[in-house]
Scaffold this active site. Sequence first.
Site, short mmCIF file in Angstrom:
data_model
loop_
_atom_site.label_atom_id
_atom_site.label_comp_id
_atom_site.label_asym_id
_atom_site.label_seq_id
_atom_site.Cartn_x
_atom_site.Cartn_y
_atom_site.Cartn_z
N ASP A 29 10.10 6.37 0.78
CA ASP A 29 10.42 5.65 -0.45
C ASP A 29 9.50 6.16 -1.58
OD1 ASP A 29 11.55 3.58 -2.02
OD2 ASP A 29 9.96 2.16 -1.45
N GLY A 65 8.66 -6.07 -7.22
CA GLY A 65 7.88 -7.32 -7.26
C GLY A 65 8.72 -8.47 -7.77
N ASP A 95 10.87 -5.06 -0.27
CA ASP A 95 9.48 -4.95 0.15
C ASP A 95 8.77 -6.29 -0.07
OD1 ASP A 95 6.90 -4.26 0.74
OD2 ASP A 95 6.77 -2.56 -0.61
#
Length: 306
Positions: free
Chosen positions: A85, A191, A242
């Site tokens: 990634d 995020g 993530d």
Amino acid sequence: MKSKMLVPSKELVQDAKAGGYAVGAFNAVNMETAQAIFAAAERENSPLIIQVTQTTMAYTEPEDVAAVIFNLAERSSIPVAVHLDHGRSFGVIMRFLKMGFSSVMIDGSLQEDGKTPRTYEENVAVTKQVIEAAHSLGVSVEAEIGRLGQIGQDSGVALTDPDEAAKFVEDIKFDGKTVDMLAVAIGTRHGLFKGKPIIRSDRVKELADKLDMPLVMHGGTGVPDEDVQKGIEAGICKVNIDTQIRVAFYDRLLEVVTEKEKEYAEADAAGEPRKYDIRKIIAPTRDAMTDAIAEKMRLFGSAGKA
Ligand code: 13P
């Protein structure tokens, strides 16, 4: 390829495109995150992309994480692609190709510092070089055009322009072949978001109509479920996750540590020695991560598609 279940990600995203679902690409940083990701895929009978991001190199040697991933892939009964990634340079891409990754992303939208934008020409040059090397080994390639960010909040956001993207996939061709999937800027960010994000699934549709190639949604955490589904309907075939794994880990860790603190206070009061066991603290966090990942696989429609 080290395992019969290890496949190039191209196969998985092409199947997803044909089937109208998306494959989740989940970030592993250590043994437990990798185990949680595989456990969720096995439980949901879902095809899987497990990925290691370049910045993990500042935490540990990526070969150590890769060794765990390849061991798990060896024992796995679901098709899995092992993906780099956000690779930022040709040298880093080569390191991951040597490890046996079946898929790599070259993030040519940013310089090697991960902050300064690359020019269009620089993005084309580095992406083309990666396509030549990776395709010669049968490894799939993901590229990126545009700059990710939350609309109205982040500076420097550049939504992927359909005309520029169409030119890009032509300009990067090596030996007549272009990338296998393209990461696009459609209002997501890495995020958590500040408030409710604006996700441009209309832009995904325009891009999908123009490019006819699997598109990738980065920053999948925090995107409302209905926007994820609209994105997939419009042409997203891979969704990166993530932060959601980190949140599941942290929330459960806090609960476990709070329970432990109570137990230790009772032991102290009774004059009994405290019992320390790392495994009893980490195992529940691994289960929580598995549940969070499995939930995403059901949302993406990949559950039952292995
Ligand atoms: P999140 O951390 O927002 O889930 O994004 C993950 C990602 O896009 C990795 O490339």
